[in-house]
Enzyme design. Sequence first.
Site, short mmCIF file in Angstrom:
data_model
loop_
_atom_site.label_atom_id
_atom_site.label_comp_id
_atom_site.label_asym_id
_atom_site.label_seq_id
_atom_site.Cartn_x
_atom_site.Cartn_y
_atom_site.Cartn_z
N ARG A 51 52.22 -50.70 4.17
CA ARG A 51 52.05 -49.19 4.48
C ARG A 51 51.15 -48.56 2.95
NH1 ARG A 51 54.78 -45.08 2.40
NH2 ARG A 51 56.89 -46.34 2.52
N TYR A 105 33.19 -34.08 16.54
CA TYR A 105 33.90 -34.89 17.55
C TYR A 105 35.11 -34.34 17.68
CZ TYR A 105 37.16 -38.66 18.53
OH TYR A 105 38.05 -39.57 19.22
N ASP A 177 31.15 -37.38 8.30
CA ASP A 177 31.57 -38.14 9.33
C ASP A 177 30.21 -39.19 9.52
OD1 ASP A 177 32.12 -39.80 11.64
OD2 ASP A 177 33.57 -38.43 12.17
N LYS A 202 34.22 -47.94 16.08
CA LYS A 202 32.90 -47.94 16.62
C LYS A 202 32.15 -48.94 16.29
CE LYS A 202 34.99 -44.43 18.43
NZ LYS A 202 35.02 -43.11 18.01
#
Length: 396
Positions: A51, A105, A177, A202
């Site tokens: 984590r 987005y 982004d 992506k």
Amino acid sequence: MAKASSKIETQLIHAGEVKPRILGAVCMPIFQSANFEYKGEDKQEALIYMRHNNTPNHDLLHKKLATLENGESALVTASGMAAISAALLAVLSSGDHLLAQNCLYGGTHSFITQDLPQFGISHDFVDGEDVDSWKKKLKPNTKAFYVEGISNPLMEVIHLEAVVKFCKENNLISIIDNTIPTPINFRPLDLGFDLSLHSATKYLNGHSDIVAGACIGKNTLIEKITHMLNHLGGSLDAHTAFLLDRGMKTLALRVRHQNESAMNIARFLEKHPAVSRVNYPGLESHPSHQRAKALFSGFSGMISFELKGGAQAAERFVSALEIPAYAPSLGGVETLITLPAKTSHAGLSQEKRQQLGISEGLIRFSVGIEATVDLIADLEQALKKTSSTLLHSTIQ
Ligand SMILES: *Cc1c(COP(=O)(O)O)cnc(C)c1O
């Protein structure tokens, strides 16, 4: 390890690699272990724990991602939205205000409008093209400015140099982004951005088989985001980290092919009589062409377009195609097609979509790495079928 001076193709293969190689393994082994032995670490976050995003598989990706975009450090996350939400929550506190580009987005848009207000963080959207209007939206508590490298689905490139300048003048953190351009086409930190974010789902991974994200920037910012991510828990699994690294090794080959293929497809579509509009920053007719040409080394594999027959024709056309999958997401090796009004932007009202220039019949095309001639032949047969059925229904 790759030298800082190496070209990006070399960095994609070698940046971050451990020397000497572990038991001679040419590829980085997967450390599929949640926890690691205590070695006298004095801080909780220094303990190696999945984590905490600090296993050897994470370390390799952090070094590689930082190298690719000339950042001081980087952080991988469990998804693009984990990168975006952790970054915004790390940078902004209760009482702060965020400026953001109006066409974002969908997940980012919802996070800013629906979730950030719960933390006492307000926002204003600005027209990325109307530089003079930004000042009017600036408030004493404005802390950051959030934009996208190439906006989806109209493939607009806003005045990114002006964003950096505006942020420096007004002491704002500039966040971009960079998912669609990718570091192959654009390295935003070189232009002066403070923070670059990715949906690694992506292009970075490129094979439509994982979700992942990344943040790249200065040490101080990445440390803050890491601290937030450790608590939110959106850390990447080691096996997924391995897959992301494997995918990234071919990033340059894939993206350069996709740049070239998309350029040829955009030119084909622009000339076709059944097509009314093509949005691709590589086309001279695109409003952002000059800017994209000056800033980017390629125009990406994303195209959107409209047919003369509108929404009805678009639906017929999409079902007549044989190669592309009708599926959301983008940036994979396989060509994908969607109708944004029905998928990625279905959450917005029709008026809102219209305001942003997203027509009901707009088609978004993510070019894969299939042969361009095959894709063009498929587009051609589907366009032919679509226009003949349209003609037929008009006669009836
Ligand atoms: C897909 C996408 C995201 C969200 O990424 P996930 O990996 O799905 O969480 C963010 N920004 C852009 C530009 C995207 O295309």
